[in-house]
Scaffold this motif. Sequence first.
Motif, PDB file in Angstrom:
ATOM      1  N   LYS A  20      -5.750   4.502   1.265  1.00  0.00           N
ATOM      2  CA  LYS A  20      -5.203   5.703   0.604  1.00  0.00           C
ATOM      3  C   LYS A  20      -4.744   7.368   1.336  1.00  0.00           C
ATOM      4  O   LYS A  20      -4.293   6.866   1.958  1.00  0.00           O
ATOM      5  CB  LYS A  20      -6.529   6.645   0.328  1.00  0.00           C
ATOM      6  CG  LYS A  20      -7.354   5.570  -1.249  1.00  0.00           C
ATOM      7  CD  LYS A  20      -8.458   6.237  -1.373  1.00  0.00           C
ATOM      8  CE  LYS A  20      -9.527   5.051  -2.333  1.00  0.00           C
ATOM      9  NZ  LYS A  20     -10.645   5.702  -2.788  1.00  0.00           N
ATOM     10  N   GLN A  26      -8.351  -7.202   7.862  1.00  0.00           N
ATOM     11  CA  GLN A  26      -7.747  -8.006   5.671  1.00  0.00           C
ATOM     12  C   GLN A  26      -7.358  -9.945   6.087  1.00  0.00           C
ATOM     13  O   GLN A  26      -8.034 -10.584   5.355  1.00  0.00           O
ATOM     14  CB  GLN A  26      -7.327  -7.381   5.133  1.00  0.00           C
ATOM     15  CG  GLN A  26      -6.601  -8.298   3.325  1.00  0.00           C
ATOM     16  CD  GLN A  26      -5.509  -7.659   2.908  1.00  0.00           C
ATOM     17  OE1 GLN A  26      -6.096  -5.974   2.235  1.00  0.00           O
ATOM     18  NE2 GLN A  26      -4.615  -8.138   2.261  1.00  0.00           N
ATOM     19  N   THR A  70      -7.534  -1.501   0.539  1.00  0.00           N
ATOM     20  CA  THR A  70      -6.146  -0.448   0.043  1.00  0.00           C
ATOM     21  C   THR A  70      -6.335   0.504   0.529  1.00  0.00           C
ATOM     22  O   THR A  70      -7.054   1.133   0.622  1.00  0.00           O
ATOM     23  CB  THR A  70      -6.212  -0.619  -1.961  1.00  0.00           C
ATOM     24  OG1 THR A  70      -6.636  -1.576  -2.454  1.00  0.00           O
ATOM     25  CG2 THR A  70      -4.880   0.074  -2.280  1.00  0.00           C
ATOM     26  N   LYS A 106      -1.986   1.028   9.927  1.00  0.00           N
ATOM     27  CA  LYS A 106      -1.861  -0.274   8.651  1.00  0.00           C
ATOM     28  C   LYS A 106      -2.187  -1.417   9.661  1.00  0.00           C
ATOM     29  O   LYS A 106      -2.273  -2.681   9.027  1.00  0.00           O
ATOM     30  CB  LYS A 106      -0.113   0.008   8.411  1.00  0.00           C
ATOM     31  CG  LYS A 106       0.152  -1.598   8.035  1.00  0.00           C
ATOM     32  CD  LYS A 106      -0.416  -2.216   6.866  1.00  0.00           C
ATOM     33  CE  LYS A 106       0.180  -3.363   6.001  1.00  0.00           C
ATOM     34  NZ  LYS A 106      -0.311  -3.806   5.145  1.00  0.00           N
ATOM     35  N   PHE A 111      -9.274   4.612   2.661  1.00  0.00           N
ATOM     36  CA  PHE A 111      -9.649   3.146   1.820  1.00  0.00           C
ATOM     37  C   PHE A 111     -10.279   2.836   1.018  1.00  0.00           C
ATOM     38  O   PHE A 111     -11.599   2.712   1.323  1.00  0.00           O
ATOM     39  CB  PHE A 111      -8.912   2.356   3.038  1.00  0.00           C
ATOM     40  CG  PHE A 111      -9.883   1.630   3.867  1.00  0.00           C
ATOM     41  CD1 PHE A 111     -10.707   0.606   4.399  1.00  0.00           C
ATOM     42  CD2 PHE A 111     -10.180   2.718   5.385  1.00  0.00           C
ATOM     43  CE1 PHE A 111     -11.093   0.205   4.733  1.00  0.00           C
ATOM     44  CE2 PHE A 111     -11.140   1.669   6.264  1.00  0.00           C
ATOM     45  CZ  PHE A 111     -12.277   1.088   6.143  1.00  0.00           C
ATOM     46  N   THR A 126      -9.935  -7.130  -0.045  1.00  0.00           N
ATOM     47  CA  THR A 126      -9.043  -6.239  -0.581  1.00  0.00           C
ATOM     48  C   THR A 126      -8.806  -5.252   0.193  1.00  0.00           C
ATOM     49  O   THR A 126      -9.751  -4.395  -0.556  1.00  0.00           O
ATOM     50  CB  THR A 126      -8.202  -6.303  -1.695  1.00  0.00           C
ATOM     51  OG1 THR A 126      -7.968  -8.120  -2.239  1.00  0.00           O
ATOM     52  CG2 THR A 126      -6.843  -5.310  -1.481  1.00  0.00           C
ATOM     53  N   ALA A 133       0.721  -1.083  -0.090  1.00  0.00           N
ATOM     54  CA  ALA A 133       0.035  -0.150  -0.581  1.00  0.00           C
ATOM     55  C   ALA A 133       1.066   1.097   0.024  1.00  0.00           C
ATOM     56  O   ALA A 133       1.988   1.074   0.798  1.00  0.00           O
ATOM     57  CB  ALA A 133      -0.617  -0.099   1.452  1.00  0.00           C
TER      58      ALA A 133
END
Length: 564
Positions: A130, A93, A128, A86, A139, A126, A2
């Motif tokens: 930003k 996830q 991800t 994170k 995200f 998933t 990421a």
Amino acid sequence: MAVWRWEPGVWCGDIVVRGNGRVRRAPKIAIVGGAVSVTVAGVAFALYAPGQHRSVGHTVVSERSDLAKPVNTEPPSPHEVLTTAKAFLTAWQAGNTAKAASLTDNDTAASRQLASFKSLQATSLTLTGKPPTGFQVPFAVRAQLDHAGQHSTWAYDSSLTVVRDADGRAVVKWTPSVLYPKLAPGQSVVATPTSAPPVKAMDRDGKELTAAKYPSLAGILSQLQARYGAKMHGTPATAIRIKNADGSAGPVLKMLSRGRPGKPLPTTIDAHLQAEAERDVKRQGPDASVVAIQPSTGDVLAVAMTPAKGFNKAFQGTYAPGSTFKVITASTLLESGKFTPSTPLNCPQYFSYGGLTFHNVDKMKIDHATLATDFEASCNTAFMSTVRVLPDGAVEHEARDVFGLGLDWNTRVPSFDGSVPTTSGASKAMTYIGQGKVVVSPLDMASVAATAKAGVFHQPVIVPASLDGHRIARAPRQMSAAADAGLRSLMTLTARQGTAAPTIGGLSGDVGAKTGTAEVDGRQKPNSWFIVYRDDVAAAAVVPDSGEGYKFAGRIVTALLAAR
């Protein structure tokens, strides 16, 4: 990997922890080409910070046991925002909801709501990250889903905010909107059936019935789906939807799979007659209904109305039946033993009872009339005058005990089964001509015509009782053979030379009919009624606020029976 882009002017230095005189340096953050590179949990985040620098400073921690440890109350640093976001997204996830929840400020609520997301059973998830904005980290969510062999993707954007909790930890501020942006407190997401499995309904000859081809059946097919979808072993449609705090279902967010019908569902509908009924009501619309029944069985052969969609007024509408109800009054007179079709029964211009004076349409009168001539001409005053001959409740009991009105019908879809309450005075006289407090549906009056033809009440059904053994209503008694023969002779006379003759008179076969013109308070025109049988098909139609029975409703049933 990421990639996170940070606002210009931020950089991270060493964090020095002092204790017992020792100095320990935190991991080094390297500045390369104007960017700060931070490695957290093995994933690289690039913080682009050209031009400006800010030192995080030092946090001093004392290891003396006699002093309370200070709580860090400063806003989370950029480094903490990144590492916390994170760690949370990585745990979520991976499906480790317990760990993800522990990284929030409300472990209990987060654990429960993250578990609801896990119940969606995504084949892959998933998340991800930003570029953050202050303490907020946007995200993207992308879940691959597989329900009943049907694959789909659910993708949307969300965000989280990093704060400090009461212990000074940098954590995710938990709110259901982290899970999905439109969730309110107490809500969660679930994968659940949206309705009963669909049914593949078939007519009596094995032809498929669809709402697209037979619009008047739309509501009935939906009701049959709710009752029989699972019983026919179909598969329901599944969707992701919001679950409210009280357990009730909220809006659908994502359809996951379409429902699939199981075994075909047999019905009593005759597709040919149904198509004809759909056409016939349109010709007399915009407000018209018709029902056709097989007298020997009670099977519903057709049901149509305008407008086709919405409330099923053919089964559930409530109307005064007007003179079509004279079929039941005549049956009562014939069963009393005091009347035959040839019994004299005066048809005066006026009749007074219970403080009210009644008259016929156009103030008609018939000299030297009999029950038969009164029936075929639909003389109101003649039938009302029999209140002085029959005891209270006689007609009402005939309606229930012989014709089944007011019994709890089990047609397998909602229906109004008629109401003929016992009354006295002027209301009693009005009951005899289908006015006052008498209310019925077109289904009810089609059944009355069918009972007159068969001589016995067969409760209308739209799904054969043999399919699931459901209970059907049975009338307490059967009309006597003599009364039934006399009643059918009255209806035949009406069809061949009475008020019904202008429309139904030309049909061949064993035909009997009765017209009705029911006045309704507040309307300029009466409701047009017509009931009829021809061989083993009986039908009833109503066209509200139109006019005389044979002119409007009569055209519907005549066209329908002519197509048989």
